[in-house]
Design a protein around this motif. Sequence first.
Motif, PDB file in Angstrom:
ATOM      1  N   THR A 175       0.824  -1.212   0.000  1.00  0.00           N
ATOM      2  CA  THR A 175       0.000   0.000   0.000  1.00  0.00           C
ATOM      3  C   THR A 175       0.856   1.259   0.000  1.00  0.00           C
ATOM      4  OG1 THR A 175      -1.794  -1.165   1.112  1.00  0.00           O
ATOM      5  CG2 THR A 175      -1.835   1.233   1.203  1.00  0.00           C
ATOM      6  N   ARG A 176       1.936   1.268   0.759  1.00  0.00           N
ATOM      7  CA  ARG A 176       2.770   2.471   0.799  1.00  0.00           C
ATOM      8  C   ARG A 176       3.460   2.705  -0.544  1.00  0.00           C
ATOM      9  NH1 ARG A 176       8.111   1.585   2.392  1.00  0.00           N
ATOM     10  NH2 ARG A 176       8.195   3.611   3.417  1.00  0.00           N
ATOM     11  N   TRP A 177       3.724   1.642  -1.300  1.00  0.00           N
ATOM     12  CA  TRP A 177       4.279   1.793  -2.637  1.00  0.00           C
ATOM     13  C   TRP A 177       3.231   2.322  -3.600  1.00  0.00           C
ATOM     14  CZ3 TRP A 177       9.357   1.034  -4.078  1.00  0.00           C
ATOM     15  CH2 TRP A 177      10.193   0.522  -3.074  1.00  0.00           C
ATOM     16  N   LYS A 178       1.986   1.933  -3.416  1.00  0.00           N
ATOM     17  CA  LYS A 178       0.931   2.435  -4.293  1.00  0.00           C
ATOM     18  C   LYS A 178       0.675   3.926  -4.041  1.00  0.00           C
ATOM     19  CE  LYS A 178      -1.946   0.215  -6.326  1.00  0.00           C
ATOM     20  NZ  LYS A 178      -3.022  -0.529  -6.998  1.00  0.00           N
ATOM     21  N   TYR A 179       0.858   4.369  -2.815  1.00  0.00           N
ATOM     22  CA  TYR A 179       0.723   5.801  -2.559  1.00  0.00           C
ATOM     23  C   TYR A 179       1.849   6.587  -3.232  1.00  0.00           C
ATOM     24  CZ  TYR A 179      -3.277   5.914   0.577  1.00  0.00           C
ATOM     25  OH  TYR A 179      -4.552   5.847   1.083  1.00  0.00           O
ATOM     26  N   ARG A 180       3.056   6.017  -3.314  1.00  0.00           N
ATOM     27  CA  ARG A 180       4.125   6.705  -4.044  1.00  0.00           C
ATOM     28  C   ARG A 180       3.766   6.821  -5.513  1.00  0.00           C
ATOM     29  NH1 ARG A 180       6.623  10.572  -3.965  1.00  0.00           N
ATOM     30  NH2 ARG A 180       7.043  10.057  -1.778  1.00  0.00           N
ATOM     31  N   LYS A 181       3.209   5.747  -6.091  1.00  0.00           N
ATOM     32  CA  LYS A 181       2.797   5.810  -7.493  1.00  0.00           C
ATOM     33  C   LYS A 181       1.664   6.815  -7.664  1.00  0.00           C
ATOM     34  CE  LYS A 181       2.757   4.770 -11.837  1.00  0.00           C
ATOM     35  NZ  LYS A 181       2.087   3.566 -12.359  1.00  0.00           N
ATOM     36  N   LEU A 182       0.774   6.921  -6.674  1.00  0.00           N
ATOM     37  CA  LEU A 182      -0.304   7.906  -6.749  1.00  0.00           C
ATOM     38  C   LEU A 182       0.260   9.308  -6.928  1.00  0.00           C
ATOM     39  CD1 LEU A 182      -3.289   8.831  -6.452  1.00  0.00           C
ATOM     40  CD2 LEU A 182      -2.891   8.903  -3.970  1.00  0.00           C
ATOM     41  N   VAL A 222       4.192   6.589   3.038  1.00  0.00           N
ATOM     42  CA  VAL A 222       4.433   6.562   1.596  1.00  0.00           C
ATOM     43  C   VAL A 222       5.880   6.155   1.347  1.00  0.00           C
ATOM     44  CG1 VAL A 222       4.350   7.899  -0.542  1.00  0.00           C
ATOM     45  CG2 VAL A 222       2.788   8.457   1.334  1.00  0.00           C
ATOM     46  N   ALA A 223       6.097   5.233   0.417  1.00  0.00           N
ATOM     47  CA  ALA A 223       7.459   4.873   0.046  1.00  0.00           C
ATOM     48  C   ALA A 223       8.190   6.123  -0.443  1.00  0.00           C
ATOM     49  CB  ALA A 223       7.455   3.804  -1.047  1.00  0.00           C
ATOM     50  N   THR A 224       9.431   6.274  -0.058  1.00  0.00           N
ATOM     51  CA  THR A 224      10.180   7.469  -0.416  1.00  0.00           C
ATOM     52  C   THR A 224      10.550   7.444  -1.892  1.00  0.00           C
ATOM     53  OG1 THR A 224      12.270   6.434   0.200  1.00  0.00           O
ATOM     54  CG2 THR A 224      11.125   7.687   1.905  1.00  0.00           C
ATOM     55  N   GLN A 225      10.604   8.628  -2.490  1.00  0.00           N
ATOM     56  CA  GLN A 225      10.891   8.711  -3.916  1.00  0.00           C
ATOM     57  C   GLN A 225      12.362   8.423  -4.214  1.00  0.00           C
ATOM     58  OE1 GLN A 225       9.628  12.346  -5.776  1.00  0.00           O
ATOM     59  NE2 GLN A 225      10.294  11.712  -7.815  1.00  0.00           N
ATOM     60  N   GLU A 226      13.256   9.001  -3.415  1.00  0.00           N
ATOM     61  CA  GLU A 226      14.683   8.868  -3.705  1.00  0.00           C
ATOM     62  C   GLU A 226      15.228   7.523  -3.244  1.00  0.00           C
ATOM     63  OE1 GLU A 226      16.423  10.913  -5.430  1.00  0.00           O
ATOM     64  OE2 GLU A 226      14.906  12.473  -5.631  1.00  0.00           O
ATOM     65  N   GLU A 227      15.040   7.202  -1.964  1.00  0.00           N
ATOM     66  CA  GLU A 227      15.707   6.032  -1.403  1.00  0.00           C
ATOM     67  C   GLU A 227      15.059   4.723  -1.819  1.00  0.00           C
ATOM     68  OE1 GLU A 227      14.708   8.619   0.253  1.00  0.00           O
ATOM     69  OE2 GLU A 227      16.407   9.538   1.271  1.00  0.00           O
ATOM     70  N   GLU A 228      13.751   4.732  -2.066  1.00  0.00           N
ATOM     71  CA  GLU A 228      13.066   3.474  -2.355  1.00  0.00           C
ATOM     72  C   GLU A 228      12.606   3.366  -3.807  1.00  0.00           C
ATOM     73  OE1 GLU A 228      10.792   1.911   1.436  1.00  0.00           O
ATOM     74  OE2 GLU A 228      10.406   4.064   1.219  1.00  0.00           O
ATOM     75  N   ASP A 229      11.783   4.297  -4.256  1.00  0.00           N
ATOM     76  CA  ASP A 229      11.199   4.161  -5.588  1.00  0.00           C
ATOM     77  C   ASP A 229      12.266   4.204  -6.681  1.00  0.00           C
ATOM     78  OD1 ASP A 229       8.644   4.045  -7.212  1.00  0.00           O
ATOM     79  OD2 ASP A 229       9.521   5.864  -8.035  1.00  0.00           O
ATOM     80  N   ARG A 230      13.119   5.184  -6.645  1.00  0.00           N
ATOM     81  CA  ARG A 230      14.143   5.279  -7.691  1.00  0.00           C
ATOM     82  C   ARG A 230      15.132   4.124  -7.625  1.00  0.00           C
ATOM     83  NH1 ARG A 230      15.551  11.767  -8.375  1.00  0.00           N
ATOM     84  NH2 ARG A 230      13.460  12.364  -9.076  1.00  0.00           N
ATOM     85  N   GLN A 231      15.440   3.686  -6.418  1.00  0.00           N
ATOM     86  CA  GLN A 231      16.337   2.548  -6.286  1.00  0.00           C
ATOM     87  C   GLN A 231      15.680   1.289  -6.845  1.00  0.00           C
ATOM     88  OE1 GLN A 231      17.827   1.914  -2.318  1.00  0.00           O
ATOM     89  NE2 GLN A 231      18.736  -0.059  -2.830  1.00  0.00           N
ATOM     90  N   ARG A 232      14.361   1.120  -6.609  1.00  0.00           N
ATOM     91  CA  ARG A 232      13.672  -0.058  -7.133  1.00  0.00           C
ATOM     92  C   ARG A 232      13.655  -0.044  -8.659  1.00  0.00           C
ATOM     93  NH1 ARG A 232      12.998  -4.921  -7.987  1.00  0.00           N
ATOM     94  NH2 ARG A 232      10.905  -5.836  -8.046  1.00  0.00           N
ATOM     95  N   ARG A 233      13.425   1.116  -9.239  1.00  0.00           N
ATOM     96  CA  ARG A 233      13.408   1.215 -10.701  1.00  0.00           C
ATOM     97  C   ARG A 233      14.800   0.983 -11.281  1.00  0.00           C
ATOM     98  NH1 ARG A 233       8.802   4.536 -12.668  1.00  0.00           N
ATOM     99  NH2 ARG A 233       7.446   4.925 -10.883  1.00  0.00           N
ATOM    100  N   GLY A 234      15.799   1.632 -10.666  1.00  0.00           N
ATOM    101  CA  GLY A 234      17.174   1.468 -11.118  1.00  0.00           C
ATOM    102  C   GLY A 234      17.284   1.571 -12.629  1.00  0.00           C
ATOM    103  N   ASP A 235      17.977   0.602 -13.221  1.00  0.00           N
ATOM    104  CA  ASP A 235      18.098   0.553 -14.684  1.00  0.00           C
ATOM    105  C   ASP A 235      17.390  -0.690 -15.229  1.00  0.00           C
ATOM    106  OD1 ASP A 235      19.784  -1.392 -13.793  1.00  0.00           O
ATOM    107  OD2 ASP A 235      21.517  -0.779 -14.979  1.00  0.00           O
ATOM    108  N   VAL A 236      16.353  -1.156 -14.488  1.00  0.00           N
ATOM    109  CA  VAL A 236      15.637  -2.369 -14.885  1.00  0.00           C
ATOM    110  C   VAL A 236      14.984  -2.194 -16.246  1.00  0.00           C
ATOM    111  CG1 VAL A 236      13.674  -3.862 -14.351  1.00  0.00           C
ATOM    112  CG2 VAL A 236      15.250  -3.172 -12.530  1.00  0.00           C
ATOM    113  N   MET A 237      14.316  -1.066 -16.437  1.00  0.00           N
ATOM    114  CA  MET A 237      13.575  -0.832 -17.674  1.00  0.00           C
ATOM    115  C   MET A 237      14.307   0.193 -18.524  1.00  0.00           C
ATOM    116  SD  MET A 237       9.761  -0.977 -16.030  1.00  0.00           S
ATOM    117  CE  MET A 237       9.519   0.663 -16.499  1.00  0.00           C
TER     118      MET A 237
END
Length: 324
Positions: A175-182, A222-237
């Motif tokens: 849920t906290r990740w979905k709030y970051r996407k929101l 809410v998942a953090t944009q810098e430490e969590e969301d951007r790190q999760r995305r990385g260079d995957v896509m």
Amino acid sequence: MRWVIYGAGAVGGVVAARLALAGQDVAVVARGAHLEVIRRDGLTLRQPSGDTVVKLEAYEHPADTGKDVVVLGMKGMDTEAALVALEGFDGPVVCLQNGVANERAALRHFADVYGVHVILPASHLAPGVVVAHCGPVPGILDLGRYPAGTDATAQRLAAGLESAGFVSQPRADITRWKYRKLVLNLANAVEALCGRVDGLDEAVAPVQAEGEAVLRRAGIDVATQEEEDRQRRGDVMRWPSEAERAGGSSWQSLARGTGTVEADYLNGEIVLLARLHGMPAPANETARRLVQRAAREGRPPGGMTPREFLAAVEAVTLRTIDRP
């Protein structure tokens, strides 16, 4: 496991096609010309590596499908009708959707509800065609039980998505990740109104900043944009250098002339929370109101400039300040 993708538009269509190509048992529920083309010709999956036509079982109503897991791929304004159509189903329901209201609505009807943090740049502008813009990995689809937790079903769902080329892992705190996407999706309405033009980032900034402030006031984790969301995305896509997507989901809704957009469940979620917690949200209310009007009136995307949008926000802000 038989997957039924209920709503085979941009995201749902890409997921359905790739699951089928991975040898999994998949059916889709679609409507209108999109359904007709899928039944007649198959679903065309357009990817950086080329086009593939995927033959799928396609239905107009979920009661006809036979199903082990239902994946909701429609926009938020269509969720309630879909849940009613699914009455009698007792398996897991997966919300492959943006926003944070779909899972709560589904939980009123079904015991086993799973949310997905959707990072999947995709388009659907022509009947029978869906486009995945990134490759070789088309998207990240982490998931978990709603409101929290993981289980064996979450593990199976993630494994199925991984087999289809997505990056997916169970998350107990989905849920906290979905709030970051929101927060990121608050930009959709502004992009639809203005198009991808110079000055768009400046127009989006107050909308997203307001969203962050409202979520803080509401005490929502809410998942953090810098430490969590951007790190999760990385260079995957990775976007091929020649790839270009004209716009996101709300832009596509205006471009297709659907008459509706999802803003009530994105910007409108922030407006609702703000009102519940005694604070104004003029930027998100302006974005919600203007893009809904554009959809109702059949206007194409890009009908106003970023400067005009910011002026509209300022006017609403001033009226809010003057309100007794």
